[in-house]
Write a protein that holds these residues in place. Structure first.
Motif, PDB file in Angstrom:
ATOM      1  N   THR A 253       0.683  -1.109  -0.013  1.00  0.00           N
ATOM      2  CA  THR A 253      -0.021  -0.128   0.345  1.00  0.00           C
ATOM      3  C   THR A 253       1.136   0.917  -0.185  1.00  0.00           C
ATOM      4  O   THR A 253       1.798   1.591   0.425  1.00  0.00           O
ATOM      5  CB  THR A 253      -1.049  -0.517   1.097  1.00  0.00           C
ATOM      6  OG1 THR A 253      -1.418   1.036   1.220  1.00  0.00           O
ATOM      7  CG2 THR A 253      -0.802   0.400   2.036  1.00  0.00           C
ATOM      8  N   ALA A 281      -9.546  -2.835   0.495  1.00  0.00           N
ATOM      9  CA  ALA A 281      -9.809  -1.535  -0.153  1.00  0.00           C
ATOM     10  C   ALA A 281     -10.913  -2.172  -1.354  1.00  0.00           C
ATOM     11  O   ALA A 281     -11.121  -3.214  -1.749  1.00  0.00           O
ATOM     12  CB  ALA A 281      -9.042  -1.011  -0.928  1.00  0.00           C
ATOM     13  N   VAL A 283     -13.059   0.518  -3.832  1.00  0.00           N
ATOM     14  CA  VAL A 283     -12.726   2.190  -4.043  1.00  0.00           C
ATOM     15  C   VAL A 283     -13.823   1.887  -5.781  1.00  0.00           C
ATOM     16  O   VAL A 283     -13.542   1.390  -6.764  1.00  0.00           O
ATOM     17  CB  VAL A 283     -11.467   2.511  -4.119  1.00  0.00           C
ATOM     18  CG1 VAL A 283     -10.621   2.983  -3.292  1.00  0.00           C
ATOM     19  CG2 VAL A 283     -10.923   2.260  -5.867  1.00  0.00           C
ATOM     20  N   ILE A 301      -4.143   3.506  -4.801  1.00  0.00           N
ATOM     21  CA  ILE A 301      -5.305   2.866  -3.984  1.00  0.00           C
ATOM     22  C   ILE A 301      -4.704   2.229  -2.280  1.00  0.00           C
ATOM     23  O   ILE A 301      -3.893   1.908  -2.652  1.00  0.00           O
ATOM     24  CB  ILE A 301      -5.932   2.107  -3.950  1.00  0.00           C
ATOM     25  CG1 ILE A 301      -6.733   2.049  -5.526  1.00  0.00           C
ATOM     26  CG2 ILE A 301      -7.191   1.264  -3.376  1.00  0.00           C
ATOM     27  CD1 ILE A 301      -7.528   1.063  -6.393  1.00  0.00           C
ATOM     28  N   TYR A 303      -4.665   0.171   0.821  1.00  0.00           N
ATOM     29  CA  TYR A 303      -5.328  -0.809   1.736  1.00  0.00           C
ATOM     30  C   TYR A 303      -4.663  -0.831   3.033  1.00  0.00           C
ATOM     31  O   TYR A 303      -3.827  -1.132   3.108  1.00  0.00           O
ATOM     32  CB  TYR A 303      -5.256  -1.509   0.253  1.00  0.00           C
ATOM     33  CG  TYR A 303      -4.412  -2.117   0.514  1.00  0.00           C
ATOM     34  CD1 TYR A 303      -3.794  -3.297   0.958  1.00  0.00           C
ATOM     35  CD2 TYR A 303      -3.683  -2.152  -0.618  1.00  0.00           C
ATOM     36  CE1 TYR A 303      -2.306  -3.783   1.362  1.00  0.00           C
ATOM     37  CE2 TYR A 303      -2.488  -2.854  -1.067  1.00  0.00           C
ATOM     38  CZ  TYR A 303      -1.817  -3.632   0.130  1.00  0.00           C
ATOM     39  OH  TYR A 303      -0.476  -4.350  -0.311  1.00  0.00           O
TER      40      TYR A 303
END
Length: 337
Positions: A253, A281, A283, A301, A303
């Protein structure tokens, strides 16, 4: 040429210290001059240490850093800090590094009836040819176990590939058009086109078989009288095509996810599942276009994984009819906390 130096008569008591001082000064100057040429630069092309993630938060299955574009798989390493000069023998010149280095590329296999990228390591500067040969070798055991296949007949070989004005002329052996129906023929063409056009310098592909240009491919008579690109195989691309990360990659991440999509109103969702089977995650993402026109997306992203290990990235979209989730593709990954 000689220089005449006139000096005042001095005593023998003073002459010896002056001579010694002058000799010491000459030795010091010579040492300084030699020492100034011993520094070298540590800058060079490299792929990084195994297991070191790239800036996009991904590494491939062998632990090498991932990149957006396969022909940019290596990056310039920072210069090694210089060391102070020491009174040792002068350093021998360091020979320049060889022009061949390993870079990350992608080959496009089939997941179901749609193209799906998989990572490969090839040798620069022949990266395009290397990627195509890796494609012809087919999926590995891990990829086969996760539903990746190929429509390209076993035994197909690459004769040559030449790139000019963003068009790659790919010459394959006659085995390439053996057997298969219309879908198989379209799929094997798409696999080569997507693999070649992953390189930014290539936009379309011109096909040859055993050195001869072809205008009609296979028994189905697919017309190939001009170079073809990805848009010619839109039916072979999933509604959401995740270009990175790829199958087998290790992520951390935040992870960069990029690709293309052709969904209703350009809306899609990306979900990361960790090794415990929990959602790390989920999204919303909007592509640059949709509803009949393929657009692109590129997001970072963050997470939160509860456990590291085998996970996956799921790309899906919500049906405009009933709102149910429609899965476009799944990418098996190693998800790190």
């Amino acid at each position: 040429m000689s220089n005449e130096i006139t000096t005042r008569r001095t005593s023998h008591r003073l002459r010896r210290p002056l001579v010694l001082a002058a000799a010491a000064l000459l030795v010091s100057s010579a040492a300084t001059a030699c020492g100034g040429d011993t520094s070298t630069s540590g800058a060079g092309l490299g792929t990084g240490s195994a297991g070191t993630p790239s800036i996009d938060g991904t590494t491939d299955g062998a632990g090498r850093g991932g990149n957006s574009h396969p022909d940019q798989g290596s990056s310039m390493a920072p210069a090694t800090p210089g060391r102070p000069n020491t009174p040792t023998a002068p350093m021998m010149p360091v020979p320049p590094a060889g022009g061949h280095h390993q870079v990350r590329a992608a080959v496009y296999l089939l997941h179901g009836e749609k193209v799906s990228p998989a990572p490969r390591t090839v040798t620069a500067p022949t990266t395009v040819a290397g990627a195509l040969r890796a494609l012809l070798a087919g999926p590995n055991r891990f990829e086969l176990g996760n539903g990746r296949t190929t429509a390209i007949p076993s035994g197909t070989t690459l004769h040559s590939v030449a790139v000019r004005r963003h068009v790659a002329t790919v010459d394959l052996s006659g085995r390439y058009d053996d057997g298969g129906g219309s879908l198989s023929m379209q799929a094997r063409l798409a696999q080569v086109v997507f693999t070649a056009t992953r390189f930014p310098s290539i936009q379309k592909v011109w096909f040859e078989l055993d050195g001869k240009p072809i205008t009609s491919f296979g028994g189905e008579g697919i017309v190939l009288n001009q170079p073809v690109g990805r848009a010619d195989f839109e039916d072979l691309a999933p509604f959401i095509l995740v270009e990175s990360p790829m199958i087998g990659d290790t992520i951390r991440t935040p992870v960069r996810v990029w690709g293309s999509a052709n969904t209703f109103e350009a809306s899609l969702r990306l979900r990361i599942t960790d090794a415990a089977g929990r959602t790390a995650a989920n999204v919303d993402v909007t592509a640059t276009s949709g509803s009949g026109t393929r657009g692109t997306f590129d997001v970072m992203i963050p997470y939160e994984a509860t456990r590291s290990g085998a996970g996956r990235l799921t790309a899906y979209w919500n049906s405009p009819v009933d709102g149910r989730a429609v899965t476009a593709d799944t990418v098996p990954l190693t998800v790190n906390r």
